[in-house]
Design an enzyme around this catalytic site. Structure first.
Site, short mmCIF file in Angstrom:
data_model
loop_
_atom_site.label_atom_id
_atom_site.label_comp_id
_atom_site.label_asym_id
_atom_site.label_seq_id
_atom_site.Cartn_x
_atom_site.Cartn_y
_atom_site.Cartn_z
N CYS A 168 -0.34 3.91 2.35
CA CYS A 168 -0.15 3.88 3.73
C CYS A 168 1.29 3.96 4.00
O CYS A 168 1.53 4.47 5.24
CB CYS A 168 -0.58 2.33 3.97
SG CYS A 168 -2.28 1.79 3.47
N ASP A 169 2.18 3.52 3.29
CA ASP A 169 3.62 3.29 3.82
C ASP A 169 4.49 4.30 2.95
O ASP A 169 5.61 4.30 3.32
CB ASP A 169 4.12 1.90 3.47
CG ASP A 169 3.30 0.73 4.38
OD1 ASP A 169 2.84 1.51 5.61
OD2 ASP A 169 2.82 -0.33 4.05
N CYS B 263 0.94 -1.31 0.09
CA CYS B 263 -0.05 0.00 -0.19
C CYS B 263 0.92 1.29 -0.07
O CYS B 263 1.34 1.72 1.20
CB CYS B 263 -0.91 0.05 1.18
SG CYS B 263 -1.97 1.41 1.33
#
Ligand code: NAP
Length: 309
Positions: free
Chosen positions: A137-138, A134
């Site tokens: 997200c990261d 992701c």
């Protein structure tokens, strides 16, 4: 126990739309979601192909508008995963991970799909230590660093463009030299060679790094030559697999496990419909998920009317 007219599984674009149409038709509805409403939209940086947003819209923003619409509906919401489903005498019963059971005359399966792993050694160990699925997200953990993306589909190309805004350099590793992803993304990527490099006809053989990822061993599929690519991040976007583990065998699936439906989203089990990414179909987009959800709800409504006739 309440016998709902319909139980909708999943609050992504398909599930939210199905719930919206069912509630507006006067049906009693239970909606089961294990996370936050929005589905994969929440993991997408921007959506540029949903009509009405000529400049695109951030994934979280679109998910927020979907969730706000959901909040306006009169229905029962349940949080948790569905562990199993059984059917008898026209009633479908779901057991949630919590042990709670729900019953409905119809079920709309909008459980979506989850990312596939690459399948190389140490992938699990290094997940959260350099390996991610992701970018939204990261991605920020890799600000100013060199990262690799594996895959040649829309997700890989779209997320590479997002990562290029954060990372010093993005390498896209693809096992062929032709990409499935949209031309518009391919052209954008080709216009920024200083930020994104394509490494085609190449696969990742192994991951390097004791505590955290330090590099990848790549193999050219034509020459079999191997080399080390030093990167601190690896984003794996090699497709999705459907979340259908809870469905009984009576709901037929294709070889990959996606649920087979007809044009009205009916599955092989009477009263059970499927919509969105969980379904066997050609085009997996927010816009098609929304369309599936509306069709499934309408078909479920017709089915319920026939039961009561
Ligand atoms: P996808 O279209 O299935 O593409 C997966 C990619 O990963 C393919 O290029 C495939 O290579 C490669 N791949 C698969 N297994 C691999 C392995 N073991 N090792 C190396 N490479 C591997 O998946 P996706 O990109 O996640 O997209 C899923 C669906 O969502 C698609 O229908 C897509 O159009 C849609 N989507 C749309 C948008 C958008 O419209 N903006 C954005 C994201 C996703 P091959 O090409 O050689 O098979």
């Amino acid at each position: 126990m309440t016998l709902y007219d319909s139980i909708v599984i999943g609050a992504g674009p398909a599930g939210i739309t199905a719930a919206l149409y069912l509630v507006r038709s006067g049906c009693t509805v239970a909606l089961v979601e294990q996370m936050t409403p929005g589905g994969q939209v929440l993991q997408t940086e921007a959506i540029e192909n949903y009509p009405g947003f000529p400049k695109g819209i951030k994934g979280w923003e679109l998910a927020d508008t979907f969730a706000a619409h959901l909040d306006e509906l009169t229905l029962d919401k349940f949080t948790g995963g569905v562990s199993s489903m059984s059917s008898a005498d026209g009633v479908h019963s779901l057991t949630l991970d919590s042990g709670q059971t729900l019953s409905g005359r119809t079920v709309i399966v909008c459980s979506g799909a989850k990312h596939k792993a690459l399948g190389v050694a140490d992938e699990k160990r290094l997940t959260g230590h350099g390996v991610s699925y992701c970018a939204v997200c990261d991605g920020n953990f890799f600000r100013g660093q060199e990262v690799a993306v594996v895959g040649g589909g829309n997700t890989a190309l779209e997320e590479s463009l997002y990562l290029a805004k954060i990372a010093a350099k993005v390498y896209i590793i693809h096992r062929r030299d032709a990409f499935r992803g949209a031309k518009v993304y391919q052209e954008r990527i080709a216009s920024m060679p200083e930020k994104i490099s394509l490494i085609t006809n190449t696969v990742v053989d192994s991951l390097q790094g004791e505590g955290d990822l330090t590099g990848l061993t790549l193999r050219d599929v034509n020459t079999q030559a191997t080399r080390l690519l030093p990167v601190t991040g690896l984003f794996v976007f090699v497709g999705y697999e459907p979340a259908t583990g809870f469905l009984p065998p009576a709901v037929e699936k294709n070889k990959q496990g996606f649920v087979l439906t007809d044009a009205e989203m009916r599955t092989s089990l009477a009263g059970v419909f499927a919509a969105g990414d969980v379904r066997d179909k050609m085009c997996r987009q927010v816009v098609t998920a929304v369309g599936d959800g509306a069709t499934a709800a309408q078909a479920a409504f017709v089915y319920l009317e026939q039961l009561h006739a």
